[in-house]
Design an enzyme around this catalytic site. Structure first.
Site, PDB file in Angstrom:
ATOM      1  N   ARG A  25      -6.748  -4.134 -53.012  1.00 51.85           N
ATOM      2  CA  ARG A  25      -8.025  -4.644 -53.506  1.00 51.85           C
ATOM      3  C   ARG A  25      -7.932  -4.860 -55.024  1.00 51.85           C
ATOM      4  O   ARG A  25      -8.473  -5.815 -55.573  1.00 51.85           O
ATOM      5  CB  ARG A  25      -9.078  -3.613 -53.147  1.00 51.85           C
ATOM      6  CG  ARG A  25     -10.563  -3.899 -53.182  1.00 51.85           C
ATOM      7  CD  ARG A  25     -11.012  -5.256 -52.934  1.00 51.85           C
ATOM      8  NE  ARG A  25     -11.134  -5.694 -51.564  1.00 51.85           N
ATOM      9  CZ  ARG A  25     -12.131  -5.469 -50.728  1.00 51.85           C
ATOM     10  NH1 ARG A  25     -13.130  -4.728 -51.076  1.00 51.85           N
ATOM     11  NH2 ARG A  25     -12.163  -6.003 -49.544  1.00 51.85           N
ATOM     12  N   THR A  91     -16.564   1.298 -51.310  1.00 51.43           N
ATOM     13  CA  THR A  91     -17.495   1.192 -50.182  1.00 51.43           C
ATOM     14  C   THR A  91     -18.094   2.566 -49.899  1.00 51.43           C
ATOM     15  O   THR A  91     -17.550   3.592 -50.307  1.00 51.43           O
ATOM     16  CB  THR A  91     -16.786   0.683 -48.910  1.00 51.43           C
ATOM     17  OG1 THR A  91     -15.681   1.532 -48.632  1.00 51.43           O
ATOM     18  CG2 THR A  91     -16.330  -0.746 -49.070  1.00 51.43           C
ATOM     19  N   MET A 180     -16.175   9.154 -51.353  1.00 50.32           N
ATOM     20  CA  MET A 180     -15.240  10.279 -51.445  1.00 50.32           C
ATOM     21  C   MET A 180     -14.590  10.481 -52.818  1.00 50.32           C
ATOM     22  O   MET A 180     -13.612  11.210 -52.926  1.00 50.32           O
ATOM     23  CB  MET A 180     -14.143  10.130 -50.370  1.00 50.32           C
ATOM     24  CG  MET A 180     -14.719  10.043 -48.969  1.00 50.32           C
ATOM     25  SD  MET A 180     -13.472   9.964 -47.682  1.00 50.32           S
ATOM     26  CE  MET A 180     -12.867  11.630 -47.692  1.00 50.32           C
ATOM     27  N   ASP A 204     -20.952   0.829 -43.919  1.00 49.16           N
ATOM     28  CA  ASP A 204     -21.291   1.373 -42.606  1.00 49.16           C
ATOM     29  C   ASP A 204     -22.475   2.323 -42.715  1.00 49.16           C
ATOM     30  O   ASP A 204     -22.891   2.676 -43.825  1.00 49.16           O
ATOM     31  CB  ASP A 204     -20.086   2.081 -41.974  1.00 49.16           C
ATOM     32  CG  ASP A 204     -19.568   3.207 -42.851  1.00 49.16           C
ATOM     33  OD1 ASP A 204     -18.988   2.903 -43.911  1.00 49.16           O
ATOM     34  OD2 ASP A 204     -19.771   4.366 -42.500  1.00 49.16           O
TER      35      ASP A 204
HETATM   36  N1  HPA Z   1     -17.910   8.478 -45.328  1.00 51.05           N
HETATM   37  C1  HPA Z   1     -17.176   8.660 -46.407  1.00 51.05           C
HETATM   38  N2  HPA Z   1     -16.737   7.655 -47.145  1.00 51.05           N
HETATM   39  C2  HPA Z   1     -17.059   6.400 -46.776  1.00 51.05           C
HETATM   40  C3  HPA Z   1     -17.829   6.157 -45.667  1.00 51.05           C
HETATM   41  C4  HPA Z   1     -18.291   7.257 -44.901  1.00 51.05           C
HETATM   42  O1  HPA Z   1     -18.992   7.104 -43.897  1.00 51.05           O
HETATM   43  N3  HPA Z   1     -17.994   4.811 -45.550  1.00 51.05           N
HETATM   44  C5  HPA Z   1     -17.304   4.262 -46.586  1.00 51.05           C
HETATM   45  N4  HPA Z   1     -16.744   5.224 -47.326  1.00 51.05           N
END
Ligand code: HPA
Length: 236
Positions: A25, A91, A180, A204
């Protein structure tokens, strides 16, 4: 001077670095958003590039996944390469009901289930916080765009697959989204007296079992990148 994880020489890296988790990326961002990008690191495939955006030097480098990984790379950028500003672009999973797929989330603070702060031996609970300078620049940039965005507390988790199923508890405390890396980045910035921010797109929704397609991620990725790059220009 190269580190065990980065081949760059002092001066190869700009004062402001954008950090996606995925090094591919980073290459995509360098090739599509920066003028004249030059690759400064290939160690462990954690690509780093320096180019210019609107004439201003900007670098982009992968962080890897999780707090230990971004902890190493951001520590070296701040303390070995004289970087002043790191903006994570990544993300996240939606947590709050108000946060929908494809929204942008700007992390004003980052709660965490990680023990990263224990190294500082503080007699209490530390609150990892974004740099106001970067945060206000990013919010200004987001307001100028026609996109849905939220600003608030995010959760930096050590686990992607969480056996304790604890998201509903974080939801009760007003957490907007889960990722994270941000908490370790914010702590490294604080300890080094530097600036950090985390900007996310929601890929998500773990509580509702929803996720975006790769194609949809591309569009919101663009909003996040434009906000991050405009913030980089504003703090130059
Ligand atoms: N959990 C942790 N990190 C993420 C998630 C998730 O559902 N989606 C994108 N990064």
């Amino acid at each position: 001077m190269p580190t065990p994880h980065n081949n760059a020489k002092k001066g190869d890296i700009a004062k402001t670095v954008l950090m996606p988790g995925d090094p591919l990326r980073a290459r995509f961002i360098a090739e599509n958003y920066l003028e004249d990008p030059v690759c400064y690191n290939e160690v462990r495939g954690m690509f780093g590039f320096t180019g210019r955006y609107k004439g201003i030097p900007v670098s982009v480098q992968g962080s890897g996944m999780g707090m230990p990984s971004i902890g190493i790379y951001s520590w070296e950028l701040f303390n070995e390469y004289d970087v002043d500003n790191i903006i994570r672009v990544g993300t996240a999973g939606a947590v709050a009901d108000s946060v929908e797929l494809r929204d942008v989330v700007i992390g004003m603070s980052a709660s965490t289930n990680s023990a990263y702060a224990s190294q500082y031996r503080l007699p209490g609970t530390y609150a990892p916080t974004a740099s106001w300078k970067l945060l206000s620049s990013a919010v200004n940039a987001a307001e100028e765009k026609n996109c849905r965005f939220h600003v608030g507390n995010i959760l930096s988790s050590d686990t992607f697959y969480d056996d304790a199923d604890s998201l509903a508890d974080w939801l009760k405390m007003g957490v907007l989204a889960i990722e994270m890396e941000a908490a370790a980045l914010y702590m490294n910035a604080a300890r080094a007296g530097k600036n950090a921010l985390c900007i996310l797109t929601v890929s998500d929704c773990p509580l509702k079992g929803l996720s975006t397609t790769a194609e949809e991620r591309q569009t919101t990725f663009r909003d996040m990148m434009e906000i991050a790059l405009e913030a980089a220009v504003k703090v130059k």
